[in-house]
Motif scaffolding. Sequence first.
Motif, PDB file in Angstrom:
ATOM      1  N   VAL A 114      51.197  59.506  56.461  1.00  0.00           N
ATOM      2  CA  VAL A 114      50.917  60.729  55.705  1.00  0.00           C
ATOM      3  C   VAL A 114      49.536  61.222  56.102  1.00  0.00           C
ATOM      4  CG1 VAL A 114      50.633  61.727  53.416  1.00  0.00           C
ATOM      5  CG2 VAL A 114      52.357  59.943  53.774  1.00  0.00           C
ATOM      6  N   LEU A 115      49.469  62.451  56.586  1.00  0.00           N
ATOM      7  CA  LEU A 115      48.210  63.063  56.999  1.00  0.00           C
ATOM      8  C   LEU A 115      47.773  64.051  55.927  1.00  0.00           C
ATOM      9  CD1 LEU A 115      49.315  63.839  60.669  1.00  0.00           C
ATOM     10  CD2 LEU A 115      47.985  61.870  59.885  1.00  0.00           C
ATOM     11  N   ILE A 116      46.566  63.833  55.382  1.00  0.00           N
ATOM     12  CA  ILE A 116      46.035  64.755  54.385  1.00  0.00           C
ATOM     13  C   ILE A 116      44.623  65.173  54.797  1.00  0.00           C
ATOM     14  CG2 ILE A 116      47.457  63.851  52.501  1.00  0.00           C
ATOM     15  CD1 ILE A 116      44.920  62.492  51.414  1.00  0.00           C
ATOM     16  N   ASN A 117      44.122  66.206  54.145  1.00  0.00           N
ATOM     17  CA  ASN A 117      42.811  66.776  54.429  1.00  0.00           C
ATOM     18  C   ASN A 117      42.710  67.013  55.934  1.00  0.00           C
ATOM     19  OD1 ASN A 117      40.064  67.586  54.263  1.00  0.00           O
ATOM     20  ND2 ASN A 117      39.853  66.380  52.400  1.00  0.00           N
ATOM     21  N   SER A 118      41.575  66.708  56.558  1.00  0.00           N
ATOM     22  CA  SER A 118      41.447  66.991  57.989  1.00  0.00           C
ATOM     23  C   SER A 118      42.303  66.066  58.847  1.00  0.00           C
ATOM     24  CB  SER A 118      39.983  66.931  58.425  1.00  0.00           C
ATOM     25  OG  SER A 118      39.461  65.640  58.285  1.00  0.00           O
ATOM     26  N   GLY A 119      42.967  65.099  58.240  1.00  0.00           N
ATOM     27  CA  GLY A 119      43.911  64.261  58.974  1.00  0.00           C
ATOM     28  C   GLY A 119      45.037  65.060  59.601  1.00  0.00           C
ATOM     29  N   VAL A 120      45.377  66.213  59.005  1.00  0.00           N
ATOM     30  CA  VAL A 120      46.444  67.048  59.571  1.00  0.00           C
ATOM     31  C   VAL A 120      46.064  67.575  60.953  1.00  0.00           C
ATOM     32  CG1 VAL A 120      47.361  67.698  57.301  1.00  0.00           C
ATOM     33  CG2 VAL A 120      45.713  69.205  58.459  1.00  0.00           C
ATOM     34  N   LEU A 121      44.781  67.637  61.242  1.00  0.00           N
ATOM     35  CA  LEU A 121      44.334  68.147  62.540  1.00  0.00           C
ATOM     36  C   LEU A 121      44.695  67.202  63.681  1.00  0.00           C
ATOM     37  CD1 LEU A 121      40.835  69.505  61.452  1.00  0.00           C
ATOM     38  CD2 LEU A 121      42.993  70.778  61.684  1.00  0.00           C
ATOM     39  N   LEU A 122      45.072  65.976  63.351  1.00  0.00           N
ATOM     40  CA  LEU A 122      45.506  65.014  64.359  1.00  0.00           C
ATOM     41  C   LEU A 122      46.883  65.358  64.918  1.00  0.00           C
ATOM     42  CD1 LEU A 122      44.408  61.755  62.510  1.00  0.00           C
ATOM     43  CD2 LEU A 122      43.202  62.898  64.397  1.00  0.00           C
ATOM     44  N   ALA A 123      47.679  66.106  64.166  1.00  0.00           N
ATOM     45  CA  ALA A 123      49.069  66.377  64.536  1.00  0.00           C
ATOM     46  C   ALA A 123      49.282  67.775  65.101  1.00  0.00           C
ATOM     47  CB  ALA A 123      49.970  66.176  63.316  1.00  0.00           C
ATOM     48  N   ILE A 124      48.208  68.462  65.424  1.00  0.00           N
ATOM     49  CA  ILE A 124      48.359  69.836  65.894  1.00  0.00           C
ATOM     50  C   ILE A 124      48.103  69.951  67.394  1.00  0.00           C
ATOM     51  CG2 ILE A 124      47.755  70.805  63.642  1.00  0.00           C
ATOM     52  CD1 ILE A 124      45.025  71.604  64.938  1.00  0.00           C
ATOM     53  N   GLU A 125      48.523  71.086  67.925  1.00  0.00           N
ATOM     54  CA  GLU A 125      48.293  71.418  69.326  1.00  0.00           C
ATOM     55  C   GLU A 125      46.807  71.261  69.655  1.00  0.00           C
ATOM     56  OE1 GLU A 125      48.276  75.634  71.657  1.00  0.00           O
ATOM     57  OE2 GLU A 125      49.931  75.282  70.253  1.00  0.00           O
ATOM     58  N   GLY A 126      46.532  70.600  70.768  1.00  0.00           N
ATOM     59  CA  GLY A 126      45.155  70.409  71.195  1.00  0.00           C
ATOM     60  C   GLY A 126      44.528  69.107  70.729  1.00  0.00           C
TER      61      GLY A 126
ATOM     62  N   THR B  74      38.668  61.372  61.530  1.00  0.00           N
ATOM     63  CA  THR B  74      37.835  60.298  62.053  1.00  0.00           C
ATOM     64  C   THR B  74      38.155  59.007  61.309  1.00  0.00           C
ATOM     65  OG1 THR B  74      36.016  60.744  60.521  1.00  0.00           O
ATOM     66  CG2 THR B  74      35.957  61.882  62.640  1.00  0.00           C
ATOM     67  N   LEU B  75      37.826  57.893  61.933  1.00  0.00           N
ATOM     68  CA  LEU B  75      38.025  56.590  61.302  1.00  0.00           C
ATOM     69  C   LEU B  75      36.660  56.050  60.909  1.00  0.00           C
ATOM     70  CD1 LEU B  75      40.019  54.346  60.536  1.00  0.00           C
ATOM     71  CD2 LEU B  75      39.734  53.425  62.820  1.00  0.00           C
ATOM     72  N   GLY B  76      36.506  55.762  59.640  1.00  0.00           N
ATOM     73  CA  GLY B  76      35.243  55.245  59.131  1.00  0.00           C
ATOM     74  C   GLY B  76      34.258  56.351  58.806  1.00  0.00           C
ATOM     75  N   ARG B  77      33.106  55.928  58.308  1.00  0.00           N
ATOM     76  CA  ARG B  77      32.046  56.870  57.961  1.00  0.00           C
ATOM     77  C   ARG B  77      30.891  56.672  58.913  1.00  0.00           C
ATOM     78  NH1 ARG B  77      33.358  55.118  52.364  1.00  0.00           N
ATOM     79  NH2 ARG B  77      34.669  56.770  51.530  1.00  0.00           N
ATOM     80  N   GLY B  78      30.160  57.738  59.151  1.00  0.00           N
ATOM     81  CA  GLY B  78      29.019  57.646  60.059  1.00  0.00           C
ATOM     82  C   GLY B  78      29.103  58.720  61.112  1.00  0.00           C
ATOM     83  N   GLU B  79      28.803  58.343  62.331  1.00  0.00           N
ATOM     84  CA  GLU B  79      28.787  59.290  63.445  1.00  0.00           C
ATOM     85  C   GLU B  79      30.190  59.839  63.714  1.00  0.00           C
ATOM     86  OE1 GLU B  79      26.127  60.490  65.053  1.00  0.00           O
ATOM     87  OE2 GLU B  79      24.898  59.301  63.665  1.00  0.00           O
ATOM     88  N   GLU B  80      30.309  61.169  63.735  1.00  0.00           N
ATOM     89  CA  GLU B  80      31.612  61.808  63.924  1.00  0.00           C
ATOM     90  C   GLU B  80      32.218  61.471  65.290  1.00  0.00           C
ATOM     91  OE1 GLU B  80      33.805  66.145  63.735  1.00  0.00           O
ATOM     92  OE2 GLU B  80      31.809  65.930  62.882  1.00  0.00           O
ATOM     93  N   ASP B  81      31.417  61.497  66.335  1.00  0.00           N
ATOM     94  CA  ASP B  81      31.943  61.191  67.667  1.00  0.00           C
ATOM     95  C   ASP B  81      32.523  59.774  67.725  1.00  0.00           C
ATOM     96  OD1 ASP B  81      31.355  63.685  68.698  1.00  0.00           O
ATOM     97  OD2 ASP B  81      29.449  63.051  69.571  1.00  0.00           O
ATOM     98  N   LEU B  82      31.808  58.828  67.147  1.00  0.00           N
ATOM     99  CA  LEU B  82      32.304  57.461  67.102  1.00  0.00           C
ATOM    100  C   LEU B  82      33.590  57.395  66.268  1.00  0.00           C
ATOM    101  CD1 LEU B  82      32.132  54.434  67.648  1.00  0.00           C
ATOM    102  CD2 LEU B  82      30.579  54.255  65.676  1.00  0.00           C
ATOM    103  N   GLY B  83      33.610  58.070  65.131  1.00  0.00           N
ATOM    104  CA  GLY B  83      34.794  58.084  64.273  1.00  0.00           C
ATOM    105  C   GLY B  83      36.021  58.634  64.977  1.00  0.00           C
ATOM    106  N   LYS B  84      35.832  59.655  65.815  1.00  0.00           N
ATOM    107  CA  LYS B  84      36.952  60.219  66.584  1.00  0.00           C
ATOM    108  C   LYS B  84      37.454  59.218  67.616  1.00  0.00           C
ATOM    109  CE  LYS B  84      35.831  65.116  66.117  1.00  0.00           C
ATOM    110  NZ  LYS B  84      35.415  66.342  66.835  1.00  0.00           N
TER     111      LYS B  84
END
Length: 132
Positions: free
Chosen positions: A63-75, A32-42
Amino acid sequence: MERIVDARDLPGVLTPSLSPVEQAVLLVTGRTLGRGEEDLGKKLMRSFLFNLSQREGVVKTIVLINSGVLLAIEGSDVVEYLMTLERSGVEVLSCNACLDYYRVREKLMVGTVTNMYNVIDLLSNAYKVITV
């Protein structure tokens, strides 16, 4: 015959002949981008990566770290933007330990796997690091 190594071929080496933009690293620390509501961050991350994919020369490496790696996966709903960036010459790297933690290594769709040693090298030698 002595082999001459071009510094541009060495990962993490600041190269005077490259512009500062060509040496910029984008560090993505979450899905997600920023802090706060997850839906908005996505939604914000989707917009950010889409707009980044439409511009050339903003960063050389992502460089994707932590949950950032989930951006580069299938789905992932942004994997197409990362693929566009990679096709334009942007290096996309995902953290090895993070992929293993989320158990998604086999679902990686874009970029390559890296380790923290290389991440530190890239960040410490970058002209500019942008963290989101």
